[in-house]
Structure formats: structure tokens, C-alpha cells
Design an enzyme around this catalytic site. Sequence first.
Site, PDB file in Angstrom:
ATOM      1  CE  LYS A  56     -36.264 -47.004  17.537  1.00 24.20           C
ATOM      2  NZ  LYS A  56     -36.597 -45.727  18.208  1.00 24.20           N
ATOM      3  CB  SER A 131     -40.070 -44.655  16.849  1.00 29.37           C
ATOM      4  OG  SER A 131     -38.874 -44.313  17.541  1.00 29.37           O
ATOM      5  CB  SER A 155     -39.015 -42.879  20.432  1.00 27.83           C
ATOM      6  OG  SER A 155     -39.660 -42.076  19.487  1.00 27.83           O
TER       7      SER A 155
END
EC number: 6.3.5.7
Length: 453
Positions: A56, A131, A155
Site C-alpha cells: 500500500k 482505504s 480499511s
Amino acid sequence: MITLKEALKYSKEELENLKKELNEKAKKEKKLGAYIEQFLDKDLSVSGEGVPVAIKDNISVKGWELTSASKILQGYIAPYDASAIVNLKANGFAPFGRCNMDEFAMGSSTASSCYGKTLNPLNFERVPGGSSGGSAAAVAGGLALASLGSDTGGSVRQPAAFCGCVGFKPSYGRVSRYGLASYSSSLDQIGVLTQNVEDAAILYDAIAGYDKMDSTSANIEFIKTAPNLNANEKLKIAVIENYVNDADTEVKNALLKTIDMLKANGHEIVYKNLLDSKFDIAAYYIIATAEASANLSRYDGVRYGKRSENIQNLKEMYVNTRSEGFGEEVKRRILLGTFVLSSGYYDAYYIKAQKARAFIKAKYEEILQDCDLIFMPVTPTMAFKFDTQKSPMQTYLEDVYTISVNLAGLGGISVPVAKDKEGLNISAQLICKAYDEQTLLDGALSLEQMIKN
């Protein structure tokens, strides 16, 4: 797609071929938007030798650009590896490709990224969740064997549920936050997204453990979970009845069938209720935005990241840099956080939210004193369409069943249990006592094997 477990047996040459194959797939699937770098005509970034794991865009990898999908950080090159990355490399894995995300991990759809939205590989008209939507889409779309994400209020678990992969958030402090770009320091936790539960245990084992570089790291013994996985362990599982009943009809029906399967497989099921989730939402968004307003104050155009060129003085530099660099959702949360910390409102909102957090944590601990695991939905609905008009408050409600786990500092995992008639995924969430990840992964493996059989 081969699993992590299988890839760990690959030779150096086979791993190089695997990386080339993933590169080609990523270039062909640019439309998916799982990787930030895939819109460029170049290979995905790679750091070191080993089994490739997607990362990420808020986790530091030395020499890689780290932007948290925000204009304000474009051009910032991480000068060091996050502790999770150091551990990853030491255990035979290699960071491979930057995954798209909601800006500064604030969102539930991966639509607020400055690089553009990520699509759901199950249905391109649907959001992948957020997210860590890029991390989930890469795994579910066959563009990554596994990925690292971060989970502040769901997330990792929510996008895993929307895309149809496994999403595992360890207990707070179990994986070092050193090198993770902060959103909410008391809630953030690095997690893993994988094709199956066993891979989740393997990747978790590779990154977990005490780290002196992180003052919130849990200084307790860590025993690897993957070698000790036991799907035959019969567990006492508390079903959160009010949360299951409040979910959409299709989600509710799938979970009720799953509960029946758990009973049939010898697990003891008891029924419990938790507080109305509106208390979780209120406490979470007060605490998270308050911490975010402090954490994001460092992005001012002075030290790193982009600086506005439209300036006449120091004040304009601060104001214009932040106004131009932050997206609308990030600005909204900074303003809310600044408000709840301001004079006259601190006691009324922030202190009250911390008291509510303690009450939420105590309620979880009360249930887990008598039970091994908690069972409840990950999300109230399946993945929604991009063109669904939702207010910020409606969007915040997508995390209604995941945020309380972060407030309590517990471990949680999202496991696929069903598909609807359109092929959209439905997942169940299991939650464990703090630092009892072994029981959590045992229960998740049992659930996964039940569904497959």
C-alpha cells in the site's frame, strides 16, 4: 494464481519469471487501477529478492516514492524501510508494486486517490472498498499473490469483503507502525490481504513482532501462527445478533446459513448483543479526525512533499500548499478534528468519545471472557456502485461493523462465505481477544474449509 505457501518453494529463477508474469498482467489490467504505477509504461517497483508482495502507498519502502495517494506528498522518496518491510525481506519476501488507496487512508471506496479510482475486479461498476482498495483489488484480480494494507477502521477487512479475498487486521501493537504514514495513531495497524487464511497466517508471521522503534509496539512474546494452524479446534463463538439482523437481507441470509454450518461442524454458538453502532461511529470519527488533524499538520510545504508556487509570504505558503495539496475528504476530516480539539469543545466531544471508547472495549472484553471468538458482518451491504450518490455520513456508515474492533484494539479477519446472484462477495468477520491471533486464524481456517467443502 499460485499461493504464497507455494511461491515460498520457488527457486530464484522461478520467482523472477513470476514477477515478469505479474508485471505483464498489471500492464494489461491498467483499467483496474490496483497499482499506482501501472498507468506508466514501466515495470512495477521491486525491492530485493523473494516472493513478491504488493505494498500500500502509505508504507515506507526505501527508495520508493510514498505519497499516501495525495498530491501533497508527490515527489517524496522514502529514506528507509518500514519495520514491517524489514521483517518482510528477512523472511523471504520482496516488496513489489505500489497499491492505490484512499488519500491518507481516509475513505471506504478508493475513489479519493489523486491517481484516480480503483475498480472492483468482481464488477467494474462497483467500488473495491477502502482505504486499501488497491491492495484488495490486486489480490482478488490476480495481479498479486498477497499484499500489505493498513486498517484504521476497517480499511483491510472491508475491501477484502467487497473484492472477495481474506483481510486480516492483527491486534493493535502486534505489527510495528514504524514507517507507516499516520492517519490516526491509536487506531492504525498494518494488516495483510491474501487469497486464503493459511497465506494470511504466513504473511502475518513474517511481519509481526515487537519493535523498539515503535513506542506502541506490544512487547510480549510472539509465537508464529502458521505452523500451529488447527482447523479442527472446536470453539465457542459469540454471534452479535443485533448486527447480523441489521444487515441487508442478502448479507443477513448468507450469515445465518454460515452460522448453521458452524453449528453443524461442532462449534458452540451463543448469541450476544453489542451497543447500538451509532455510538461506535460517533466515538471513532471524533477520535480518528482529532488525531488526523494533528498528524497531518506536518504537511506544510516546508519539510517535504509539494509546495505551492502561488505564494507571497509564509502564511500563504502554508494555506495554499495545504489547500491545493489535500483532497476534499481529507480537508473535511482535518476541519472536524480541529473543531473537536478546540477550546470549549474538547471536553464536550473528545473526552466524551474517549470514555465511549473505553466502554466499547469493556463490552468486547466482557463477551470474550466467556467466548473464544466473536462472529458478525464485515459490512451491512455488498459492494455499492460508483454512481451511488452518498453523503459523507452515509459513506462513513460502510465501516459500521469494523470500526469498533479498532477502538478496542482487537484482531479481526474477513473471510468470504457466499456470493450473490450477480457474483458479488459476502464475507463474515471473526474477532479475537487482544493478541490471540492463533485462535482467530484457527477459527477462520475452519470457516474457510467449511465453505469450500
